[in-house]
Design a protein around this motif. Structure first.
Motif, PDB file in Angstrom:
ATOM      1  N   ALA A 226       0.834  -1.205   0.000  1.00  0.00           N
ATOM      2  CA  ALA A 226       0.000   0.000   0.000  1.00  0.00           C
ATOM      3  C   ALA A 226       0.868   1.253   0.000  1.00  0.00           C
ATOM      4  O   ALA A 226       0.572   2.246  -0.681  1.00  0.00           O
ATOM      5  CB  ALA A 226      -0.928  -0.014   1.207  1.00  0.00           C
ATOM      6  N   ALA A 227       1.973   1.214   0.776  1.00  0.00           N
ATOM      7  CA  ALA A 227       2.873   2.365   0.831  1.00  0.00           C
ATOM      8  C   ALA A 227       3.537   2.619  -0.519  1.00  0.00           C
ATOM      9  O   ALA A 227       3.663   3.773  -0.959  1.00  0.00           O
ATOM     10  CB  ALA A 227       3.931   2.141   1.906  1.00  0.00           C
ATOM     11  N   LEU A 228       3.955   1.558  -1.188  1.00  0.00           N
ATOM     12  CA  LEU A 228       4.589   1.699  -2.497  1.00  0.00           C
ATOM     13  C   LEU A 228       3.599   2.224  -3.535  1.00  0.00           C
ATOM     14  O   LEU A 228       3.946   3.063  -4.376  1.00  0.00           O
ATOM     15  CB  LEU A 228       5.185   0.368  -2.935  1.00  0.00           C
ATOM     16  CG  LEU A 228       6.413  -0.082  -2.141  1.00  0.00           C
ATOM     17  CD1 LEU A 228       6.717  -1.546  -2.399  1.00  0.00           C
ATOM     18  CD2 LEU A 228       7.622   0.787  -2.485  1.00  0.00           C
ATOM     19  N   ALA A 229       2.365   1.728  -3.483  1.00  0.00           N
ATOM     20  CA  ALA A 229       1.342   2.227  -4.402  1.00  0.00           C
ATOM     21  C   ALA A 229       1.094   3.710  -4.177  1.00  0.00           C
ATOM     22  O   ALA A 229       0.973   4.493  -5.134  1.00  0.00           O
ATOM     23  CB  ALA A 229       0.049   1.433  -4.215  1.00  0.00           C
ATOM     24  N   ALA A 230       1.038   4.115  -2.907  1.00  0.00           N
ATOM     25  CA  ALA A 230       0.746   5.513  -2.583  1.00  0.00           C
ATOM     26  C   ALA A 230       1.881   6.449  -2.972  1.00  0.00           C
ATOM     27  O   ALA A 230       1.659   7.648  -3.190  1.00  0.00           O
ATOM     28  CB  ALA A 230       0.454   5.647  -1.095  1.00  0.00           C
ATOM     29  N   THR A 231       3.114   5.915  -3.068  1.00  0.00           N
ATOM     30  CA  THR A 231       4.259   6.772  -3.392  1.00  0.00           C
ATOM     31  C   THR A 231       4.652   6.693  -4.867  1.00  0.00           C
ATOM     32  O   THR A 231       5.733   7.125  -5.254  1.00  0.00           O
ATOM     33  CB  THR A 231       5.476   6.421  -2.518  1.00  0.00           C
ATOM     34  OG1 THR A 231       5.723   5.012  -2.568  1.00  0.00           O
ATOM     35  CG2 THR A 231       5.246   6.848  -1.082  1.00  0.00           C
ATOM     36  N   GLY A 232       3.790   6.106  -5.695  1.00  0.00           N
ATOM     37  CA  GLY A 232       3.998   6.200  -7.138  1.00  0.00           C
ATOM     38  C   GLY A 232       4.670   5.038  -7.807  1.00  0.00           C
ATOM     39  O   GLY A 232       5.323   5.216  -8.850  1.00  0.00           O
ATOM     40  N   ALA A 233       4.540   3.820  -7.269  1.00  0.00           N
ATOM     41  CA  ALA A 233       5.121   2.650  -7.938  1.00  0.00           C
ATOM     42  C   ALA A 233       4.569   2.515  -9.354  1.00  0.00           C
ATOM     43  O   ALA A 233       3.368   2.655  -9.588  1.00  0.00           O
ATOM     44  CB  ALA A 233       4.801   1.387  -7.135  1.00  0.00           C
ATOM     45  N   SER A 234       5.461   2.236 -10.307  1.00  0.00           N
ATOM     46  CA  SER A 234       5.053   2.058 -11.703  1.00  0.00           C
ATOM     47  C   SER A 234       4.548   0.646 -11.968  1.00  0.00           C
ATOM     48  O   SER A 234       3.606   0.444 -12.742  1.00  0.00           O
ATOM     49  CB  SER A 234       6.234   2.336 -12.631  1.00  0.00           C
ATOM     50  OG  SER A 234       6.741   3.634 -12.440  1.00  0.00           O
ATOM     51  N   ALA A 235       5.204  -0.347 -11.355  1.00  0.00           N
ATOM     52  CA  ALA A 235       4.846  -1.753 -11.551  1.00  0.00           C
ATOM     53  C   ALA A 235       5.313  -2.532 -10.331  1.00  0.00           C
ATOM     54  O   ALA A 235       6.270  -2.136  -9.659  1.00  0.00           O
ATOM     55  CB  ALA A 235       5.481  -2.315 -12.820  1.00  0.00           C
TER      56      ALA A 235
END
Length: 358
Positions: A226-235
C-alpha cells in the motif's frame, strides 16, 4: 459473486468425522473464523453457514485465486497443519499486496484426504484464522470436499477507492529503479533446514528458527505494498517464484528489460551459511527459489527516497537492486560486469524458469 460454503460429499465416513457430523464441523469452523476483527467494509452481510456469502463492497475490487497443493507447495511431514493454513492465506494475500490493495474477503476451498481427521482440519483453519485476524481479512465462504491429497484453493478480494489506484505489472518504463522489500533467500534456506537435519548446525538455533518460520509462515507485505502504491510505484509483483522468474514476468508485461546488480540483492541472515553447508550458491537461493513473498517494485527514480521512507514506516526496508532498460528480458550482473542467467522456479517445468535472454 456470492460463493457457497458447503460440505459436498464430506468426510463423514471417517470415524472422527462420523462421530461429530458434517454440520458440527461447519459450526466449529465458523466459530473459529468468527474470532477476528475484519476491517470496515469487510464484514459480510451473510457469511459462513448459509448457501452463499453476501457482501456489499465499495470502490474498486481486485480478485486473486491461489492454489496450495500437497507435494507441490508443501509437505505434511515438514509442515504442521497450522502452518499449512497460515501459508495458504498469506501466499494468496501476497498477490493483493503486489497490487497495493487493502484486503477484504477470502473464500477457501479445501480438499481433504482420508488420513486427515477433524482436529487436524481445525488446526489448519486455526493457522488460517490467525493470518486473517492479523491482516483484517474476513473469511466468508468456501467449500470442503474429499480429495486424494490435501489442497487449498484460496480466493482473496482486495479493494481500493478506484481502479486506477491499483499497481499492475505492466506500468514500468525504461530507465526506472528496480527495488525489493525485505530480504531474500530465507524461505529456501528454511526449506533446506526442514528437509535436511544435517544442516541444523550450519547456523545458531535462533537463526535456524527464523529461517524455518520464513518457509512455514511467510508474511504478506500488505502495508508495504500500500505504501509503495501511494508513493507512485510504476509496476509491482510479489516474489513467489524467485526474483529471476518474477522479474521476467514484470518485464514481459511492461515491455522493458530488468537488470539486477547481484551484489545489491539483500540476503537474509543465515542463508549463506545454510547454502554453503548444502553445497549451494546463496544467490541461487535468494534469486531462484522463491516463496519469500517480498515485493519486487519499479519506481521512478525521483520517488525512491519517499518510497523507502514509506516502507520503513511500515516496518519493511526497501533496497534498490537495479534498473529497467529498453532491451527486453532479465539480466543479472556481477561486480566484475559478468552476466549470470536469471534463475527462477517454473511450476510446470519443475526447473529454473527462463527469465529471458541473458
Amino acid at each position: 459473486m456470492p460463493v457457497e460454503f458447503g460440505f459436498n460429499e464430506v468426510v463423514t465416513r471417517e470415524p472422527e468425522m462420523r462421530e461429530n457430523g458434517e454440520f458440527a464441523l461447519i459450526a466449529r469452523l465458523a466459530e473459529l473464523l468468527a474470532g477476528g476483527g475484519p476491517r470496515a467494509g469487510a464484514a459480510p452481510a451473510v457469511g459462513i453457514g448459509d448457501d452463499a456469502a453476501v457482501t456489499a463492497p465499495g470502490g474498486a475490487t481486485a480478485t486473486s485465486v491461489d492454489a496450495f497443493v500437497e507435494g507441490v507447495h508443501f509437505r505434511r511431514d515438514t509442515a504442521p497443519p497450522s502452518a499449512i493454513g497460515a501459508k495458504a492465506l498469506a501466499a494468496a494475500l501476497s498477490d493483493l499486496a503486489a497490487m497495493g490493495a487493502t484486503p477484504g474477503e477470502a473464500y477457501v476451498v479445501i480438499g481433504i484426504p482420508r488420513d486427515i481427521g477433524e482436529e487436524e482440519c481445525l488446526e489448519l483453519y486455526a493457522g488460517l484464522s490467525r493470518v486473517a485476524d492479523d491482516t483484517g481479512t474476513a473469511v466468508v465462504g468456501g467449500d470442503v470436499t474429499r480429495a486424494p491429497a490435501l489442497f487449498l484453493a484460496v480466493t482473496v478480494v482486495g479493494r481500493l477507492p478506484d481502479p486506477g489506484a491499483f499497481v499492475g505489472r505492466d506500468g514500468a518504463e525504461a530507465g526506472e529503479t528496480v527495488a525489493v522489500t525485505g530480504e531474500l533467500g530465507g524461505a529456501a534456506a528454511g526449506r533446506l533446514l526442514l528437509e535436511r537435519e544435517d544442516l541444523g548446525t550450519a547456523v545458531d538455533a535462533d537463526t535456524a528458527a527464523a529461517l524455518r518460520r520464513r518457509q512455514l509462515e511467510p508474511t504478506p507485505r500488505l502495508s508495504a505494498g500500500a505504501a509503495l502504491a501511494a508513493t507512485g510505484a510504476s509496476a509491482m509483483i510479489d516474489v513467489s517464484d524467485g526474483v529471476g522468474a518474477d522479474a521476467a514476468q514484470l518485464a514481459a508485461a511492461s515491455g522493458v528489460g530488468v537488470e539486477i546488480e547481484l551484489d545489491r540483492v539483500p540476503i537474509q541472515a543465515g542463508v549463506a551459511e545454510v547454502a554453503e553447508a548444502a553445497g549451494r550458491d546463496p544467490h541461487e537461493l535468494a534469486l531462484g527459489e522463491g516463496e519469500d513473498y517480498e515485493l519486487l517494485v519499479v519506481l521512478p527514480t525521483s520517488r525512491v527516497a519517499d518510497a523507502g521512507r514509506a516502507t520503513s514506516a511500515a516496518g519493511v526496508p526497501l533496497t534498490r537492486v537495479g534498473l529497467t532498460t529498453a532491451e527486453g528480458g532479465v539480466r543479472i550482473r556481477t561486480s566484475d560486469g559478468l552476466r549470470r542467467p536469471p534463475p527462477g522456479f517454473d511450476h510446470l517445468r519443475h526447473r529454473p524458469a527462463d527469465g529471458g535472454p541473458g
